[in-house]
Design an enzyme around this catalytic site. Sequence first.
Site, PDB file in Angstrom:
ATOM      1  N   ARG A   1       0.829  -1.219   0.000  1.00  0.00           N
ATOM      2  CA  ARG A   1       0.000   0.000   0.000  1.00  0.00           C
ATOM      3  C   ARG A   1       0.858   1.261   0.000  1.00  0.00           C
ATOM      4  O   ARG A   1       0.385   2.353  -0.346  1.00  0.00           O
ATOM      5  CB  ARG A   1      -0.871  -0.026   1.264  1.00  0.00           C
ATOM      6  CG  ARG A   1      -1.884   1.083   1.371  1.00  0.00           C
ATOM      7  CD  ARG A   1      -2.853   0.756   2.483  1.00  0.00           C
ATOM      8  NE  ARG A   1      -2.317   1.032   3.806  1.00  0.00           N
ATOM      9  CZ  ARG A   1      -2.602   2.106   4.530  1.00  0.00           C
ATOM     10  NH1 ARG A   1      -3.388   3.034   4.033  1.00  0.00           N
ATOM     11  NH2 ARG A   1      -2.103   2.263   5.735  1.00  0.00           N
ATOM     12  N   GLY A   2       2.111   1.137   0.380  1.00  0.00           N
ATOM     13  CA  GLY A   2       2.985   2.309   0.500  1.00  0.00           C
ATOM     14  C   GLY A   2       3.488   2.785  -0.859  1.00  0.00           C
ATOM     15  O   GLY A   2       3.081   2.283  -1.908  1.00  0.00           O
ATOM     16  N   MET A   3       4.380   3.753  -0.811  1.00  0.00           N
ATOM     17  CA  MET A   3       4.920   4.379  -2.025  1.00  0.00           C
ATOM     18  C   MET A   3       5.639   3.351  -2.895  1.00  0.00           C
ATOM     19  O   MET A   3       5.326   3.186  -4.074  1.00  0.00           O
ATOM     20  CB  MET A   3       5.934   5.416  -1.537  1.00  0.00           C
ATOM     21  CG  MET A   3       6.055   6.726  -2.197  1.00  0.00           C
ATOM     22  SD  MET A   3       4.608   7.589  -2.636  1.00  0.00           S
ATOM     23  CE  MET A   3       4.481   7.216  -4.342  1.00  0.00           C
TER      24      MET A   3
ATOM     25  N   THR B   1       0.062  -4.730   7.896  1.00  0.00           N
ATOM     26  CA  THR B   1       0.376  -4.496   9.307  1.00  0.00           C
ATOM     27  C   THR B   1      -0.784  -3.782  10.009  1.00  0.00           C
ATOM     28  O   THR B   1      -0.832  -3.734  11.227  1.00  0.00           O
ATOM     29  CB  THR B   1       1.634  -3.622   9.476  1.00  0.00           C
ATOM     30  OG1 THR B   1       1.389  -2.346   8.906  1.00  0.00           O
ATOM     31  CG2 THR B   1       2.855  -4.242   8.825  1.00  0.00           C
TER      32      THR B   1
ATOM     33  N   CYS C   1      18.168   4.219  -2.726  1.00  0.00           N
ATOM     34  CA  CYS C   1      17.681   4.724  -4.010  1.00  0.00           C
ATOM     35  C   CYS C   1      18.717   5.572  -4.747  1.00  0.00           C
ATOM     36  O   CYS C   1      18.912   5.435  -5.961  1.00  0.00           O
ATOM     37  CB  CYS C   1      16.392   5.511  -3.791  1.00  0.00           C
ATOM     38  SG  CYS C   1      16.417   6.577  -2.349  1.00  0.00           S
TER      39      CYS C   1
ATOM     40  N   GLN D   1      17.040  15.244  -3.677  1.00  0.00           N
ATOM     41  CA  GLN D   1      16.159  14.090  -3.538  1.00  0.00           C
ATOM     42  C   GLN D   1      14.701  14.491  -3.358  1.00  0.00           C
ATOM     43  O   GLN D   1      14.378  15.412  -2.591  1.00  0.00           O
ATOM     44  CB  GLN D   1      16.652  13.208  -2.379  1.00  0.00           C
ATOM     45  CG  GLN D   1      18.060  12.696  -2.653  1.00  0.00           C
ATOM     46  CD  GLN D   1      18.611  11.746  -1.607  1.00  0.00           C
ATOM     47  OE1 GLN D   1      19.777  11.832  -1.263  1.00  0.00           O
ATOM     48  NE2 GLN D   1      17.806  10.832  -1.106  1.00  0.00           N
TER      49      GLN D   1
ATOM     50  N   PRO E   1      -2.192  41.634 -10.974  1.00  0.00           N
ATOM     51  CA  PRO E   1      -0.845  41.856 -11.549  1.00  0.00           C
ATOM     52  C   PRO E   1      -0.148  43.075 -10.969  1.00  0.00           C
ATOM     53  O   PRO E   1       1.080  43.198 -11.061  1.00  0.00           O
ATOM     54  CB  PRO E   1      -1.103  42.039 -13.054  1.00  0.00           C
ATOM     55  CG  PRO E   1      -2.568  42.032 -13.264  1.00  0.00           C
ATOM     56  CD  PRO E   1      -3.266  41.754 -11.964  1.00  0.00           C
TER      57      PRO E   1
ATOM     58  N   GLU F   1      22.255   8.719   4.995  1.00  0.00           N
ATOM     59  CA  GLU F   1      22.094   8.672   3.537  1.00  0.00           C
ATOM     60  C   GLU F   1      23.459   8.841   2.852  1.00  0.00           C
ATOM     61  O   GLU F   1      23.754   8.163   1.862  1.00  0.00           O
ATOM     62  CB  GLU F   1      21.118   9.782   3.109  1.00  0.00           C
ATOM     63  CG  GLU F   1      20.665   9.730   1.672  1.00  0.00           C
ATOM     64  CD  GLU F   1      19.588   8.685   1.382  1.00  0.00           C
ATOM     65  OE1 GLU F   1      19.206   7.945   2.307  1.00  0.00           O
ATOM     66  OE2 GLU F   1      19.170   8.592   0.228  1.00  0.00           O
TER      67      GLU F   1
ATOM     68  N   ARG G   1      17.311  17.130   0.519  1.00  0.00           N
ATOM     69  CA  ARG G   1      15.911  16.928   0.120  1.00  0.00           C
ATOM     70  C   ARG G   1      15.405  18.204  -0.519  1.00  0.00           C
ATOM     71  O   ARG G   1      15.574  19.295   0.051  1.00  0.00           O
ATOM     72  CB  ARG G   1      15.071  16.614   1.357  1.00  0.00           C
ATOM     73  CG  ARG G   1      13.630  16.302   1.053  1.00  0.00           C
ATOM     74  CD  ARG G   1      13.412  14.906   0.575  1.00  0.00           C
ATOM     75  NE  ARG G   1      13.758  13.923   1.590  1.00  0.00           N
ATOM     76  CZ  ARG G   1      13.916  12.623   1.343  1.00  0.00           C
ATOM     77  NH1 ARG G   1      13.788  12.147   0.119  1.00  0.00           N
ATOM     78  NH2 ARG G   1      14.227  11.796   2.320  1.00  0.00           N
TER      79      ARG G   1
ATOM     80  N   HIS H   1      14.942  11.271  -8.027  1.00  0.00           N
ATOM     81  CA  HIS H   1      16.105  11.867  -7.379  1.00  0.00           C
ATOM     82  C   HIS H   1      17.129  12.276  -8.444  1.00  0.00           C
ATOM     83  O   HIS H   1      17.382  11.540  -9.391  1.00  0.00           O
ATOM     84  CB  HIS H   1      16.792  10.860  -6.445  1.00  0.00           C
ATOM     85  CG  HIS H   1      15.990  10.517  -5.224  1.00  0.00           C
ATOM     86  ND1 HIS H   1      14.854  11.190  -4.840  1.00  0.00           N
ATOM     87  CD2 HIS H   1      16.191   9.566  -4.280  1.00  0.00           C
ATOM     88  CE1 HIS H   1      14.380  10.666  -3.722  1.00  0.00           C
ATOM     89  NE2 HIS H   1      15.166   9.677  -3.365  1.00  0.00           N
TER      90      HIS H   1
HETATM   91  P1  NAP Z   1       5.464   4.397   2.921  1.00  0.00           P
HETATM   92  O1  NAP Z   1       4.882   5.001   1.694  1.00  0.00           O
HETATM   93  O2  NAP Z   1       5.418   5.211   4.158  1.00  0.00           O
HETATM   94  O3  NAP Z   1       4.716   2.990   3.176  1.00  0.00           O
HETATM   95  C1  NAP Z   1       5.076   2.114   4.233  1.00  0.00           C
HETATM   96  C2  NAP Z   1       3.801   1.592   4.900  1.00  0.00           C
HETATM   97  O4  NAP Z   1       3.140   2.663   5.598  1.00  0.00           O
HETATM   98  C3  NAP Z   1       2.726   1.075   3.985  1.00  0.00           C
HETATM   99  O5  NAP Z   1       3.025  -0.235   3.563  1.00  0.00           O
HETATM  100  C4  NAP Z   1       1.483   1.123   4.868  1.00  0.00           C
HETATM  101  O6  NAP Z   1       1.433  -0.059   5.663  1.00  0.00           O
HETATM  102  C5  NAP Z   1       1.772   2.312   5.794  1.00  0.00           C
HETATM  103  N1  NAP Z   1       0.983   3.537   5.524  1.00  0.00           N
HETATM  104  C6  NAP Z   1       0.609   4.401   6.497  1.00  0.00           C
HETATM  105  N2  NAP Z   1      -0.070   5.446   5.970  1.00  0.00           N
HETATM  106  C7  NAP Z   1      -0.140   5.230   4.647  1.00  0.00           C
HETATM  107  C8  NAP Z   1      -0.728   5.968   3.583  1.00  0.00           C
HETATM  108  N3  NAP Z   1      -1.374   7.144   3.769  1.00  0.00           N
HETATM  109  N4  NAP Z   1      -0.607   5.496   2.311  1.00  0.00           N
HETATM  110  C9  NAP Z   1       0.045   4.347   2.093  1.00  0.00           C
HETATM  111  N5  NAP Z   1       0.613   3.598   3.078  1.00  0.00           N
HETATM  112  C10 NAP Z   1       0.528   4.031   4.344  1.00  0.00           C
HETATM  113  O7  NAP Z   1       7.001   4.000   2.734  1.00  0.00           O
HETATM  114  P2  NAP Z   1       7.829   3.745   1.376  1.00  0.00           P
HETATM  115  O8  NAP Z   1       8.362   5.028   0.872  1.00  0.00           O
HETATM  116  O9  NAP Z   1       7.057   2.881   0.464  1.00  0.00           O
HETATM  117  O10 NAP Z   1       9.110   2.963   1.969  1.00  0.00           O
HETATM  118  C11 NAP Z   1       9.067   1.588   2.340  1.00  0.00           C
HETATM  119  C12 NAP Z   1      10.491   1.099   2.539  1.00  0.00           C
HETATM  120  O11 NAP Z   1      11.210   1.211   1.310  1.00  0.00           O
HETATM  121  C13 NAP Z   1      11.302   1.925   3.578  1.00  0.00           C
HETATM  122  O12 NAP Z   1      12.153   1.077   4.277  1.00  0.00           O
HETATM  123  C14 NAP Z   1      12.114   2.863   2.710  1.00  0.00           C
HETATM  124  O13 NAP Z   1      13.309   3.274   3.335  1.00  0.00           O
HETATM  125  C15 NAP Z   1      12.406   1.958   1.518  1.00  0.00           C
HETATM  126  N6  NAP Z   1      12.711   2.692   0.286  1.00  0.00           N
HETATM  127  C16 NAP Z   1      11.898   3.737  -0.075  1.00  0.00           C
HETATM  128  C17 NAP Z   1      12.181   4.411  -1.256  1.00  0.00           C
HETATM  129  C18 NAP Z   1      11.327   5.572  -1.712  1.00  0.00           C
HETATM  130  O14 NAP Z   1      11.728   6.222  -2.691  1.00  0.00           O
HETATM  131  N7  NAP Z   1      10.208   5.867  -1.068  1.00  0.00           N
HETATM  132  C19 NAP Z   1      13.271   4.016  -2.053  1.00  0.00           C
HETATM  133  C20 NAP Z   1      14.048   2.921  -1.651  1.00  0.00           C
HETATM  134  C21 NAP Z   1      13.746   2.268  -0.483  1.00  0.00           C
HETATM  135  P3  NAP Z   1       0.077  -0.860   5.977  1.00  0.00           P
HETATM  136  O15 NAP Z   1      -0.702  -0.995   4.707  1.00  0.00           O
HETATM  137  O16 NAP Z   1       0.530  -2.178   6.511  1.00  0.00           O
HETATM  138  O17 NAP Z   1      -0.601   0.021   6.980  1.00  0.00           O
END
Ligand code: NAP
Length: 372
Positions: free
Chosen positions: A10-12, A37, A135, A162, A193, A241, A268, A275
Site C-alpha cells: 500500500r505504501g509508495m 500491518t 535509491c 532528492q 498583476p 544517507e 531533500r 532523485h
Molecule cells: P510508505 O509510503 O510510508 O509505506 C510504508 C507503509 O506505511 C505502507 O506499507 C502502509 O502499511 C503504511 N501507511 C501508512 N499510511 C499510509 C498511507 N497514507 N498510504 C500508504 N501507506 C501508508 O514508505 P515507502 O516510501 O514505500 O518505503 C518503504 C520502505 O522502502 C522503507 O524502508 C524505505 O526506506 C524503503 N525505500 C523507499 C524508497 C522511496 O523512494 N520511497 C526508495 C528505496 C527504499 P500498511 O498498509 O501495513 O498500513
Amino acid sequence: MLKTGLIGWRGMVGSVLIERMLSENNFRLIHPYFFSTSQAGSPNPLDISDRQPLMDAFDLSCLRGMDVIISCQGSGYTKQVYPELRGLGWAGYWIDAASALRSNNDAIIVLDPINRSVIDGGLESGIKNFIGGNCTVSLMLMGLGGLFKEDLVEWASSMTYQAASGAGSNNMRELITQMGRLEGSVSDLLNDPKSSILEIDRLTRECVASDTFPMTEWNQPLAGNLLPWIDSEVGNGQSREEYKNQAETNKILGRCNNPIALDGLCVRVGAMRSHSQAVTLKLRQDVPLDDVHVILANTSVWTRVVQNKKDASLAELTPAAVSGTLQVAVGRLRKMNMGGQYLSAFTVGDQLLWGAAEPLRRILEIIIEFES
Ligand code: NAP
C-alpha cells in the site's frame, strides 16, 4: 508456483511494485498472498488473484508458509519480524526494500543490470536474502555504472537533490498540502498583476512560520525550502544517507575488499518524484569525452546519455522528464577545470522504479527462474 507474500504493497514503493508486476504479468508466475500491518482481515482492494482477505503481517505461522516474502514495509517491520521468522527455521527467500539487512554478510544488494554476476553467485551459494539498494546509490550506478564496471573511477563525490516521495507516501501528501497552503496565503495578490512582489514574499514567509503550517511528517517546511540533511546522524558528520554511498556502492559492485572512495552531501528538495544528483568523478586516466559517452550508454538499456546542451538538458535531464519511466538520464558531461581526469555529470532517475521497486521485481523473476 512459488507462494509469495507481499507486505507493504500500500505504501509508495509497494504500490509502484504492484503496478510494475501487473504490467509485466508477474502475478501469473506466482501464488500471491497479501499481508498488512494495519488492516488484517479487511477485503483485499487489489483486483489480483483470488482476493482473500488481507493476512496479518505479524502472523509468523502464515509467513512461514511462504516460499518468498517481499517486504516494502520499512526497516522497523523487518527488524521485528525477520529474525523471529528465521529463528523458527524459515528458509524462504526474503526480498526487501528496507535498509535493515543490507549490510549483513548473508544479504546481497540487488541491481541486476550492474551486479547480475554477484546475484547469480549468491543464489548458487545458497544466499536467501536479496535487498534493494539505497535509491540514490542505485540511480547513480544506473546512470554512471559503465565507468565503474570498467574500473575507471578513482573516487566520486555526489551532491543530491532528492524528491519528497523518497520519504514515503505521507511525506509526499504533506508536501502538496504545504504547497497548497502557500498558494492559498497569497492567491488574491497573485490574481492582481499590480500587487507587490515583496508583499507576496512577506506573506508566504509568514505562512511558513505560522503555527498552523502543516509539518507533521517533515517537521520542517519543504515547500519553498530545501532540507540539507536526510536520515539520522552516523557520528562522523555524515548523514546515514551519505554514509550509504560508499558502503552500498562497493557492496553492489562486489568490491568491499578494494573499495572505491565515495562521499557527498544529500539534500531533500521539493520535487515530487525522482532523485537527481550532480557527481564529480576523478577518473583513473584522462578518458576522451566521446569514449565516456559510449561507456555510459553501455551501462544498461535504460541508461540514456543526454548531450551537454542547454535545450537537451532542460528537456530531458529533469525529474519531470523521467518520472514514471524506467529511463535513467545522465548528462552535463564535461571535463572540469581541475584537469582531464576530472569529470562532471548530472544524473536523474525515478527512485521509486530503479531506486526501489524495479530491482525487487526483477530479483523475484530471477529467483523464479533459478528455482524452476
Ligand atoms: P510508505 O509510503 O510510508 O509505506 C510504508 C507503509 O506505511 C505502507 O506499507 C502502509 O502499511 C503504511 N501507511 C501508512 N499510511 C499510509 C498511507 N497514507 N498510504 C500508504 N501507506 C501508508 O514508505 P515507502 O516510501 O514505500 O518505503 C518503504 C520502505 O522502502 C522503507 O524502508 C524505505 O526506506 C524503503 N525505500 C523507499 C524508497 C522511496 O523512494 N520511497 C526508495 C528505496 C527504499 P500498511 O498498509 O501495513 O498500513
